[in-house]
Scaffold this motif. Structure first.
Motif, PDB file in Angstrom:
ATOM      1  N   GLU A 113       1.955  -5.875  -6.769  1.00 45.24           N
ATOM      2  CA  GLU A 113       2.141  -4.493  -6.300  1.00 45.24           C
ATOM      3  C   GLU A 113       1.102  -3.551  -6.905  1.00 45.24           C
ATOM      4  O   GLU A 113       0.837  -2.485  -6.341  1.00 45.24           O
ATOM      5  CB  GLU A 113       3.563  -4.022  -6.643  1.00 45.24           C
ATOM      6  N   ARG A 114       0.516  -3.946  -7.999  1.00 44.33           N
ATOM      7  CA  ARG A 114      -0.516  -3.095  -8.596  1.00 44.33           C
ATOM      8  C   ARG A 114      -1.785  -3.048  -7.733  1.00 44.33           C
ATOM      9  O   ARG A 114      -2.640  -2.210  -7.942  1.00 44.33           O
ATOM     10  CB  ARG A 114      -0.860  -3.611  -9.990  1.00 44.33           C
ATOM     11  N   LEU A 115      -1.867  -3.970  -6.800  1.00 41.54           N
ATOM     12  CA  LEU A 115      -3.037  -3.945  -5.904  1.00 41.54           C
ATOM     13  C   LEU A 115      -3.072  -2.663  -5.072  1.00 41.54           C
ATOM     14  O   LEU A 115      -4.120  -2.268  -4.570  1.00 41.54           O
ATOM     15  CB  LEU A 115      -3.003  -5.150  -4.956  1.00 41.54           C
ATOM     16  N   GLY A 116      -1.904  -2.022  -4.929  1.00 36.75           N
ATOM     17  CA  GLY A 116      -1.849  -0.813  -4.106  1.00 36.75           C
ATOM     18  C   GLY A 116      -2.314   0.434  -4.816  1.00 36.75           C
ATOM     19  O   GLY A 116      -2.502   1.472  -4.178  1.00 36.75           O
TER      20      GLY A 116
END
Lengths: 196, 164
Positions: B18-21
């Protein structure tokens, strides 16, 4: 998330109303760019995707059925444009490039610690090794926060397929990213061990 | 190093992924630049699909139609009569004959009576020939009696192996 665009504005834009078109762009630009950025992780590429998306949308506005959300229509076009780009590009990046300075650069703004940036770059590289459609599903779900139903509509596949892609892809990304980080750390540890 | 939580198979959540966002927000400066870039596309009127036929094509088609209308009657009522064509073909033969000596009238052999007789003959010719053959057949089938009796070529010579 911006407020949903009313179909009245879309209808006016389809009739050639310049003010309605500007409003349409203004209301959807931020979310569309974020989506493009999350899929491409390159600001300039995101700009290109956004421009091409609006060009396609404006060309087909008069044939657009006013069903669902207009933003969903935009996301669908943008995602398909990114999929086309991925299919044209080389399928995988070499591991040596995965953690290069250029690969770490897009993460400069989101994580200050070197380890964090390396980790994100490794995950991104592992995601980049997935097939185009599972890759889009992973990014839409984890980065964009889209639901499985929404991803199914965007990619035009059943929800079950989306869930299968997500389960399988997550494991692959973990394994590959872990392997990349291990390979990256191994030479430096070896060097420190040899030195007196 | 961040701690990566274990996710069960049933749970699709993954904080690391989710940190990719993060870091995907449009900055004001980039937004302004992008709006300027998109302005021409937004201001352009939508193009309606139209059937555009070139003027030259229309002119050529009209010329073909007019020419057809003008030439069609001339071709339809051909001024050359068929007799003229036969006259051209048979011209040398006609020139050999003298105009003073008209050709003798050709006897017309075809008449209803002749036709009827010819038809009748053609029907009867075959059966009549068969009947004639049938009448002559008994004579040809009866062999003529020979005056000399048939005798073996060498009656005195005994055959090999025969007992005497």
């Amino acid at each position: 998330m911006a407020e949903a665009v009313a179909w009245d504005i879309v209808r006016l834009a389809a009739q050639g109303n310049a003010a309605a078109r500007r409003d349409l762009v203004g209301a959807t630009l931020d979310d569309l760019w974020s989506l493009a950025m999350r899929l491409t992780r390159r600001p300039n590429e995101a700009d290109d995707v956004v421009q091409e998306t609006y060009a396609r949308v404006f060309a087909t506005l008069d044939r657009l059925e006013p069903t669902g959300r207009f933003e969903g229509y935009l996301a669908r076009i943008a995602t398909n444009l990114v999929l086309e780009r991925w299919r044209r590009a080389r399928p995988t990046a070499p591991v040596t490039e995965a953690l290069s300075a250029e690969a770490l650069e897009p993460w400069q703004t989101v994580a200050d610690a070197e380890d964090d940036r390396r980790r994100l770059a490794a995950i991104w590289a592992a995601v980049g090794q997935l097939e185009p459609q599972p890759r889009a599903a992973v990014l839409l779900f984890y980065a964009q926060g889209e639901s499985c139903d929404g991803i199914g509509r965007i990619l035009d596949v059943p929800v079950g397929t989306v869930k299968t892609w997500l389960h399988r892809s997550r494991d692959q990304v973990r394994q590959r990213a872990g392997a990349m980080l291990q390979d990256d750390h191994a030479p430096s540890h070896a060097q420190t061990g040899e030195s007196p | 190093m961040n701690h990566e939580p274990e996710a069960t198979d049933l749970d699709l959540g993954d904080p690391v992924l989710e940190r990719l966002g993060r870091g995907a927000d449009l900055t004001p400066a980039r937004r302004t630049a992008l709006l300027e870039r998109l302005a021409p596309a937004a201001a352009r009127a939508p193009r309606r699909r139209r059937w555009v036929i070139p003027v030259s094509l229309v002119t050529a088609a009209a010329a073909v139609v007019v020419a057809a209308l003008l030439l069609w009657p001339a071709r339809r009522y051909d001024p050359i009569p068929p007799t003229a064509i036969f006259a051209d073909l048979l011209g040398p033969v006609a020139e050999m004959e003298t105009p003073s000596a008209p050709a003798a009238p050709v006897q017309d052999e075809s008449s209803p009576l002749n036709d009827m007789l010819a038809s009748l003959w053609s029907d009867l010719e075959g059966p009549l020939a068969i009947a004639m053959d049938a009448l002559e057949a008994p004579k040809s089938l009866v062999p003529a009696k020979s005056a000399v009796p048939e005798t073996p070529a060498h009656p005195s010579e005994p055959r090999k192996g025969e007992s005497e």
